[in-house]
Design a protein around this motif. Structure first.
Motif, mmCIF file in Angstrom:
data_model
loop_
_atom_site.group_PDB
_atom_site.id
_atom_site.type_symbol
_atom_site.label_atom_id
_atom_site.label_comp_id
_atom_site.label_asym_id
_atom_site.label_seq_id
_atom_site.Cartn_x
_atom_site.Cartn_y
_atom_site.Cartn_z
ATOM 1 N N ASN A 23 -29.347 34.637 84.647
ATOM 2 C CA ASN A 23 -29.893 33.965 85.826
ATOM 3 C C ASN A 23 -28.812 33.240 86.622
ATOM 4 O OD1 ASN A 23 -32.651 34.674 85.361
ATOM 5 N ND2 ASN A 23 -32.702 33.149 83.706
ATOM 6 N N GLY A 24 -27.557 33.381 86.191
ATOM 7 C CA GLY A 24 -26.460 32.746 86.905
ATOM 8 C C GLY A 24 -26.178 31.333 86.478
ATOM 9 N N ARG A 25 -26.795 30.875 85.382
ATOM 10 C CA ARG A 25 -26.550 29.520 84.890
ATOM 11 C C ARG A 25 -25.248 29.492 84.095
ATOM 12 N NH1 ARG A 25 -28.180 26.503 80.228
ATOM 13 N NH2 ARG A 25 -29.230 28.382 79.444
ATOM 14 N N LEU A 26 -24.377 28.529 84.395
ATOM 15 C CA LEU A 26 -23.091 28.442 83.713
ATOM 16 C C LEU A 26 -23.286 27.995 82.269
ATOM 17 C CD1 LEU A 26 -20.001 28.659 84.067
ATOM 18 C CD2 LEU A 26 -20.005 26.205 84.588
ATOM 19 N N LEU A 27 -22.760 28.792 81.328
ATOM 20 C CA LEU A 27 -22.883 28.503 79.911
ATOM 21 C C LEU A 27 -21.581 28.015 79.304
ATOM 22 C CD1 LEU A 27 -24.918 31.657 78.785
ATOM 23 C CD2 LEU A 27 -25.818 29.373 79.295
ATOM 24 N N ILE A 28 -20.468 28.575 79.763
ATOM 25 C CA ILE A 28 -19.181 28.276 79.155
ATOM 26 C C ILE A 28 -18.084 28.391 80.199
ATOM 27 C CG2 ILE A 28 -18.843 30.681 78.454
ATOM 28 C CD1 ILE A 28 -17.419 29.678 75.952
ATOM 29 N N GLU A 29 -17.069 27.581 80.061
ATOM 30 C CA GLU A 29 -15.919 27.631 80.964
ATOM 31 C C GLU A 29 -14.650 27.564 80.131
ATOM 32 O OE1 GLU A 29 -13.975 25.065 84.667
ATOM 33 O OE2 GLU A 29 -16.118 24.851 84.155
ATOM 34 N N ILE A 30 -13.790 28.549 80.301
ATOM 35 C CA ILE A 30 -12.528 28.616 79.560
ATOM 36 C C ILE A 30 -11.387 28.439 80.552
ATOM 37 C CG2 ILE A 30 -11.108 29.999 77.998
ATOM 38 C CD1 ILE A 30 -13.626 31.599 77.315
ATOM 39 N N GLY A 31 -10.491 27.507 80.258
ATOM 40 C CA GLY A 31 -9.341 27.307 81.134
ATOM 41 C C GLY A 31 -9.319 25.969 81.844
ATOM 42 N N ARG A 32 -10.141 25.027 81.443
ATOM 43 C CA ARG A 32 -10.170 23.716 82.103
ATOM 44 C C ARG A 32 -8.838 22.990 81.989
ATOM 45 N NH1 ARG A 32 -14.927 21.221 83.616
ATOM 46 N NH2 ARG A 32 -16.862 22.290 83.104
ATOM 47 N N ALA A 33 -8.132 23.221 80.894
ATOM 48 C CA ALA A 33 -6.873 22.510 80.674
ATOM 49 C C ALA A 33 -5.670 23.273 81.211
ATOM 50 C CB ALA A 33 -6.695 22.249 79.181
ATOM 51 N N GLY A 34 -5.901 24.184 82.127
ATOM 52 C CA GLY A 34 -4.812 24.969 82.685
ATOM 53 C C GLY A 34 -4.305 26.033 81.739
ATOM 54 N N ASP A 35 -5.224 26.624 80.952
ATOM 55 C CA ASP A 35 -4.833 27.646 79.991
ATOM 56 C C ASP A 35 -4.314 28.909 80.663
ATOM 57 O OD1 ASP A 35 -5.676 25.953 78.009
ATOM 58 O OD2 ASP A 35 -7.646 26.867 77.813
ATOM 59 N N PHE A 36 -4.778 29.183 81.880
ATOM 60 C CA PHE A 36 -4.407 30.418 82.578
ATOM 61 C C PHE A 36 -3.684 30.109 83.882
ATOM 62 C CE2 PHE A 36 -8.655 31.254 80.614
ATOM 63 C CZ PHE A 36 -8.204 32.044 79.570
ATOM 64 N N SER A 37 -2.785 31.021 84.261
ATOM 65 C CA SER A 37 -2.178 30.922 85.587
ATOM 66 C C SER A 37 -2.894 31.837 86.569
ATOM 67 C CB SER A 37 -0.691 31.281 85.524
ATOM 68 O OG SER A 37 -0.511 32.589 85.030
ATOM 69 N N SER A 38 -3.239 33.058 86.120
ATOM 70 C CA SER A 38 -3.953 33.994 86.988
ATOM 71 C C SER A 38 -4.632 35.060 86.134
ATOM 72 C CB SER A 38 -2.987 34.655 87.981
ATOM 73 O OG SER A 38 -3.671 35.540 88.837
ATOM 74 N N PRO A 39 -5.804 34.744 85.557
ATOM 75 C CA PRO A 39 -6.500 35.724 84.723
ATOM 76 C C PRO A 39 -6.953 36.926 85.548
ATOM 77 C CG PRO A 39 -7.910 33.839 85.164
ATOM 78 C CD PRO A 39 -6.553 33.488 85.686
ATOM 79 N N SER A 40 -6.528 38.124 85.131
ATOM 80 C CA SER A 40 -6.757 39.306 85.956
ATOM 81 C C SER A 40 -7.559 40.393 85.267
ATOM 82 C CB SER A 40 -5.410 39.906 86.388
ATOM 83 O OG SER A 40 -4.636 40.246 85.248
ATOM 84 N N GLY A 41 -7.790 40.296 83.977
ATOM 85 C CA GLY A 41 -8.530 41.342 83.283
ATOM 86 C C GLY A 41 -9.249 40.794 82.072
ATOM 87 N N LEU A 42 -10.417 41.394 81.754
ATOM 88 C CA LEU A 42 -11.221 40.958 80.616
ATOM 89 C C LEU A 42 -11.674 42.155 79.796
ATOM 90 C CD1 LEU A 42 -13.684 38.412 82.313
ATOM 91 C CD2 LEU A 42 -11.645 37.854 80.975
ATOM 92 N N ALA A 43 -11.799 41.941 78.499
ATOM 93 C CA ALA A 43 -12.417 42.923 77.610
ATOM 94 C C ALA A 43 -13.072 42.165 76.466
ATOM 95 C CB ALA A 43 -11.389 43.916 77.075
ATOM 96 N N VAL A 44 -14.264 42.619 76.051
ATOM 97 C CA VAL A 44 -15.005 41.974 74.977
ATOM 98 C C VAL A 44 -15.102 42.913 73.785
ATOM 99 C CG1 VAL A 44 -17.251 41.089 74.255
ATOM 100 C CG2 VAL A 44 -16.352 40.484 76.489
ATOM 101 N N ASP A 45 -14.747 42.409 72.612
ATOM 102 C CA ASP A 45 -14.916 43.126 71.351
ATOM 103 C C ASP A 45 -16.127 42.521 70.654
ATOM 104 O OD1 ASP A 45 -14.845 44.149 68.780
ATOM 105 O OD2 ASP A 45 -12.661 44.048 68.604
ATOM 106 N N ASN A 46 -17.268 43.219 70.708
ATOM 107 C CA ASN A 46 -18.494 42.684 70.139
ATOM 108 C C ASN A 46 -18.523 42.744 68.619
ATOM 109 O OD1 ASN A 46 -20.072 41.856 72.463
ATOM 110 N ND2 ASN A 46 -20.149 44.020 73.014
ATOM 111 N N VAL A 47 -17.710 43.606 68.022
ATOM 112 C CA VAL A 47 -17.664 43.701 66.568
ATOM 113 C C VAL A 47 -16.993 42.463 65.978
ATOM 114 C CG1 VAL A 47 -16.768 45.028 64.610
ATOM 115 C CG2 VAL A 47 -17.683 46.218 66.623
ATOM 116 N N ARG A 48 -15.895 42.035 66.614
ATOM 117 C CA ARG A 48 -15.121 40.897 66.112
ATOM 118 C C ARG A 48 -15.370 39.622 66.914
ATOM 119 N NH1 ARG A 48 -12.898 45.540 66.223
ATOM 120 N NH2 ARG A 48 -12.047 46.448 64.328
ATOM 121 N N ASN A 49 -16.267 39.699 67.915
ATOM 122 C CA ASN A 49 -16.589 38.540 68.756
ATOM 123 C C ASN A 49 -15.342 37.952 69.401
ATOM 124 O OD1 ASN A 49 -19.408 38.601 68.192
ATOM 125 N ND2 ASN A 49 -19.002 37.647 66.206
ATOM 126 N N ARG A 50 -14.553 38.834 70.008
ATOM 127 C CA ARG A 50 -13.323 38.413 70.664
ATOM 128 C C ARG A 50 -13.390 38.681 72.167
ATOM 129 N NH1 ARG A 50 -8.695 40.978 66.625
ATOM 130 N NH2 ARG A 50 -9.166 39.688 64.795
#
Length: 338
Positions: free
Chosen positions: A154-181
């Motif tokens: 529904n577009g409700r924000l659940l989680i935010e990663i990078g609040r502490a400046g963890d990323f400079s420019s995140p450009s790609g994502l992949a999810v491993d559902n077997v290992r929850n990564r």
């Protein structure tokens, strides 16, 4: 609608849908000397009319940014839905409305399109990639804000990663559902950063093999859980095993020295073929498991099977291929026929 408008829409319809075909059916020689892959054009996705098969209405509404894709950048698909990031800066009418990029969710079962735009929690500026985990969390990386956001359907924000400046420019994502990564390609940091799907940091990958990464464009997983990292500036693909150990890499232009390419997206089919979108030459480069170029697929244009600045690409468990055809304002869907 007058006759002139009707004729214009009909011509546009022929341009976009008049070429349903199987790429490579003529079995013309590929760069590797064998027959090309058979790739069946299935459909285009723009708006709700696309899901209902109403091509004329789809094209007639194509200029309406409120309900139609304008600048699709990345794509993900599950068994029921297709998720697309649209970088077009849209501002809805009404007091207090703000300009925002958005996420389109095409629901095949309901034949509807849900648009997730700015909320009270977050405003998307430059959504660069999208992935969805087995629980339905929609992860979106924003390269301008340097964060990864996780939404419910529904577009409700659940989680935010990078609040502490963890990323400079995140450009790609992949999810491993077997290992929850969750794998995040951080372009400017030249690292792949690995998190749990609940947002806990695990490790950073800075490149192995020939050299370190130069500027990452995308990441993807194959059926066995191996990670493929696309280094856009280095023009190289690096492969890592399930345990994170480097296996091998290959140069994208090794078979065609001097070729000018701008790789944007990467995906792997069930046979291990590696697909890389090239936004300069408006095509897709297809490599075998060993990194040998076996086919250059597509050309510049607006017909089915043509591309104009193709960006993200995703291949689902049934070998359906989804390509964000950016400047053409659509997602094209194909199927790899084994």
């Amino acid at each position: 609608m007058n006759m002139k408008q009707a004729v214009g829409i009909f011509i546009a319809f022929l341009m976009v849908t008049g070429c349903a075909f199987i790429a490579g059916r003529d079995e013309s020689p590929s760069p590797a000397g064998g027959p090309e892959l058979r790739l069946l054009f299935v459909e285009t996705l723009r708006n709700e009319a696309s899901l209902r098969g109403e091509s004329l209405r789809e094209l007639a509404n194509a200029t309406d940014p409120a309900t139609t894709l304008q600048r699709p950048n990345s794509v993900f698909a599950d068994a029921f839905r297709v998720y697309v990031t649209d970088t077009y800066p849209y501002k809805p009418a009404g007091p207090g409305a703000v300009t925002s990029a958005r996420v389109f969710v095409f629901d095949r079962g309901e034949r509807t399109v849900r648009v997730l735009d700015s909320t009270k929690d977050v405003r998307l500026l430059a959504p660069s990639s999208i992935a969805v985990d087995a629980t339905g969390v929609i992860f979106v990386s924003d390269s301008q804000q340097g964060r990864v956001f996780g939404y419910d359907r529904n577009g409700r924000l659940l989680i935010e990663i990078g609040r502490a400046g963890d990323f400079s420019s995140p450009s790609g994502l992949a999810v491993d559902n077997v290992r929850n990564r969750l794998y995040v390609a951080d372009s400017h940091a030249r690292q792949v950063k690995v998190y749990t799907t609940t947002g806990n940091w695990l490790t950073d990958m800075s490149g192995s093999g020939t050299t370190g990464f130069k500027s990452l464009s995308a990441v993807t997983l194959d059926r066995g859980g191996n990670l493929y990292v696309l280094d856009g500036r280095g023009l190289r693909v690096s492969l890592y095993g399930q345990d994170g150990k480097f296996l091998r890499d290959f140069n994208i232009t090794e078979d065609t020295p001097g070729l000018s390419v701008r790789p944007k997206g990467i995906a792997v089919d069930s046979s291990g073929h590696v697909y890389i979108t090239d936004s300069v030459n408006n095509n897709v480069l297809i490599f075998d498991q060993g990194g040998k170029l076996i086919q250059t697929w597509g050309r510049t244009g607006r017909l089915a099977g043509d591309f104009w600045a193709p960006a993200g690409i995703y291949i689902d468990d049934h070998d359906n291929i989804y390509i964000a055809d950016q400047t053409n304002g659509r997602v094209q869907v194909f199927q790899y026929l084994r």
